[in-house]
Design an enzyme around this catalytic site. Structure first.
Site, PDB file in Angstrom:
ATOM      1  N   HIS A  14      15.195   6.893  67.298  1.00 57.41           N
ATOM      2  CA  HIS A  14      15.473   5.493  66.641  1.00 57.41           C
ATOM      3  C   HIS A  14      16.331   5.452  65.808  1.00 57.41           C
ATOM      4  CE1 HIS A  14      12.873   1.593  66.252  1.00 57.41           C
ATOM      5  NE2 HIS A  14      13.921   1.158  65.440  1.00 57.41           N
ATOM      6  N   HIS A  16      19.251   3.076  63.541  1.00 62.28           N
ATOM      7  CA  HIS A  16      20.370   2.630  63.564  1.00 62.28           C
ATOM      8  C   HIS A  16      21.773   2.916  62.512  1.00 62.28           C
ATOM      9  CE1 HIS A  16      18.024  -1.049  65.035  1.00 62.28           C
ATOM     10  NE2 HIS A  16      16.794   0.114  64.220  1.00 62.28           N
ATOM     11  N   HIS A 194      13.922  -2.630  71.196  1.00 63.82           N
ATOM     12  CA  HIS A 194      12.576  -2.809  70.234  1.00 63.82           C
ATOM     13  C   HIS A 194      11.542  -4.192  70.786  1.00 63.82           C
ATOM     14  CE1 HIS A 194      15.216  -0.935  67.976  1.00 63.82           C
ATOM     15  NE2 HIS A 194      14.779  -1.356  66.356  1.00 63.82           N
ATOM     16  N   GLU A 197       6.774  -4.053  67.489  1.00 63.13           N
ATOM     17  CA  GLU A 197       6.967  -3.535  66.258  1.00 63.13           C
ATOM     18  C   GLU A 197       6.313  -4.998  65.229  1.00 63.13           C
ATOM     19  OE1 GLU A 197      10.949  -4.543  64.998  1.00 63.13           O
ATOM     20  OE2 GLU A 197      10.570  -3.032  62.370  1.00 63.13           O
ATOM     21  N   ASP A 275      14.028   4.823  61.580  1.00 62.39           N
ATOM     22  CA  ASP A 275      14.516   3.332  61.812  1.00 62.39           C
ATOM     23  C   ASP A 275      15.942   3.018  61.143  1.00 62.39           C
ATOM     24  OD1 ASP A 275      14.365   1.124  62.604  1.00 62.39           O
ATOM     25  OD2 ASP A 275      12.803   0.049  61.494  1.00 62.39           O
ATOM     26  N   ASP A 276      15.920   3.021  59.273  1.00 62.14           N
ATOM     27  CA  ASP A 276      16.227   3.080  58.557  1.00 62.14           C
ATOM     28  C   ASP A 276      16.643   3.292  57.731  1.00 62.14           C
ATOM     29  OD1 ASP A 276      17.818   0.351  60.081  1.00 62.14           O
ATOM     30  OD2 ASP A 276      15.899  -0.388  60.245  1.00 62.14           O
TER      31      ASP A 276
HETATM   32  N1  LIG Z   1      13.183  -2.120  62.411  1.00 66.80           N
HETATM   33  C1  LIG Z   1      14.631  -2.920  63.274  1.00 66.80           C
HETATM   34  N2  LIG Z   1      13.755  -3.865  63.852  1.00 66.80           N
HETATM   35  C2  LIG Z   1      14.646  -4.693  64.856  1.00 66.80           C
HETATM   36  N3  LIG Z   1      16.352  -5.032  64.397  1.00 66.80           N
HETATM   37  C3  LIG Z   1      15.665  -4.084  63.193  1.00 66.80           C
HETATM   38  N4  LIG Z   1      17.869  -3.799  63.227  1.00 66.80           N
HETATM   39  C4  LIG Z   1      17.937  -1.874  62.239  1.00 66.80           C
HETATM   40  N5  LIG Z   1      16.169  -2.543  62.062  1.00 66.80           N
HETATM   41  C5  LIG Z   1      15.321  -3.126  62.713  1.00 66.80           C
HETATM   42 ZN   LIG Z   2      15.005  -0.102  64.842  1.00 64.04          ZN
END
Ligand SMILES: Nc1ncnc2[nH]cnc12
Ligand SMILES: [Zn+2]
Length: 315
Positions: A14, A16, A194, A197, A275-276
């Site tokens: 996971h 991005h 997703h 969340e 994630d990011d």
């Molecule tokens: N945590 C996240 N949830 C939904 N969309 C995303 N795009 C990038 N990170 C995300």
């Molecule tokens: Zn994500």
């Protein structure tokens, strides 16, 4: 413990790619492409990374992505992430990218596709990192736009193995994308989404029953619904959990409230992901480390989570 966790062989499921854009590279690309950013320095950008929810993060994340213009930019972005993987003994990755974030501002579809694919191929050849790319639809846009994106992607069908669903979750339930996911599956693509969340357990049910996903991204709110938990255990459907993301976006106020280890102990196939990472303060090892520091994760639990990350791979 940090070094031990760093050396542990791991997979990341996971991530991005646009969320791995570090402020330094953001400024370098802004300069290279003559783009004006709303921030004047790396410090200013970092201080903007204070989020109260998913939408506040997304507003900044989409602004940051504007600096990505050329095939070389996408190559550099992807390669910077893969170098981090090499440093952290991440041996397999299944990253997401959001084509609509780029095509909607006039970047031809093949530009991100080619730059990302080339970096993944080089990492395979030069670093021994295996991978599979996931093409995500932005859920705040329409299903019709997702269909158009899938159509644009089909000439590159061999360069991605699954479709995903990301962006603003609340008010955009999985069922909105029932038809485009059915079309993607009919083309032989796998599916992830997703769900759970910020959104309710109902969205996880829909991702399973309507989109027929092979894995759930996040899914932490499934923990509120014991019947759903049992289904996920029975079918061994993996959840790609992102602890630092969940605390940065205030899904949980503090890491000590995160249920991931309880989920693991109950038999859920949970994994640890970033994630990011450039926005949430850490890559995979830092996510494992946070679980050790705030939840008392043991080495045995870390080994189980790392084993899960390989068991849950789809590519
Ligand atoms: N945590 C996240 N949830 C939904 N969309 C995303 N795009 C990038 N990170 C995300
Ligand atoms: Zn994500």
């Amino acid at each position: 413990m940090y070094n031990w966790l760093n050396d542990l062989p791991k997979a990341e499921l996971h991530l991005h790619l646009e969320g791995s854009l570090e402020p330094d590279l953001m400024f370098e690309l802004a300069q290279r492409n003559n783009i004006q950013l709303p921030w004047n320095s790396v410090d200013e950008v970092r201080s903007a990374y204070n989020f109260n929810n998913l939408q506040e993060f997304l507003d900044i994340y989409y602004q940051g992505a504007n600096v990505l213009q050329t095939e070389q930019d996408f190559y550099d972005l992807t390669m910077a992430y893969l170098k981090k993987c090499e440093e952290q003994n991440v041996l397999h990755v299944e990253p997401f990218f959001d084509p609509q974030t780029h095509t909607d501002r006039g970047i031809p579809f093949e530009v991100p596709m080619r730059g990302i694919s080339e970096a993944l191929a080089d990492a395979r050849d030069l670093m021994g990192i295996s991978s599979g790319l996931i093409l995500c639809f932005l859920r705040h846009l329409s299903e019709e736009q997702a269909f158009a994106t899938l159509e644009q992607a089909m000439p590159f069908r061999d360069q991605f193995f699954a479709v995903g669903l990301d962006s603003s979750e609340m008010g955009h339930p999985p069922v909105k994308f029932a038809n485009v996911f059915a079309k993607a599956r009919s083309e032989g693509l796998l599916a992830v989404a997703h769900a759970g969340e910020e959104g309710p357990p109902e969205y996880v049910w829909q991702a399973l029953d309507v989109l027929k996903v092979d894995r759930i991204d996040h899914g932490v709110r499934a923990w509120e619904d014991q019947k759903l938990v049992q289904r996920l255990i029975d079918e061994q459907i993996a959840l790609t959990v992102c602890p630092l993301s969940n605390t940065k976006l205030k899904v949980y106020e503090h890491m000590s409230e995160h249920p991931i280890l309880q989920m693991l102990e109950q038999g859920l196939l949970v994994t640890v992901n970033s994630d990011d990472p450039s926005y949430f303060g850490g890559y995979v090892t830092e996510n494992y480390m946070a679980l050790h520091e705030h939840l008392g994760m043991t080495k045995e639990q870390a080994e189980q989570l790392a084993a899960n990350s390989f068991k849950a791979r789809l590519a």
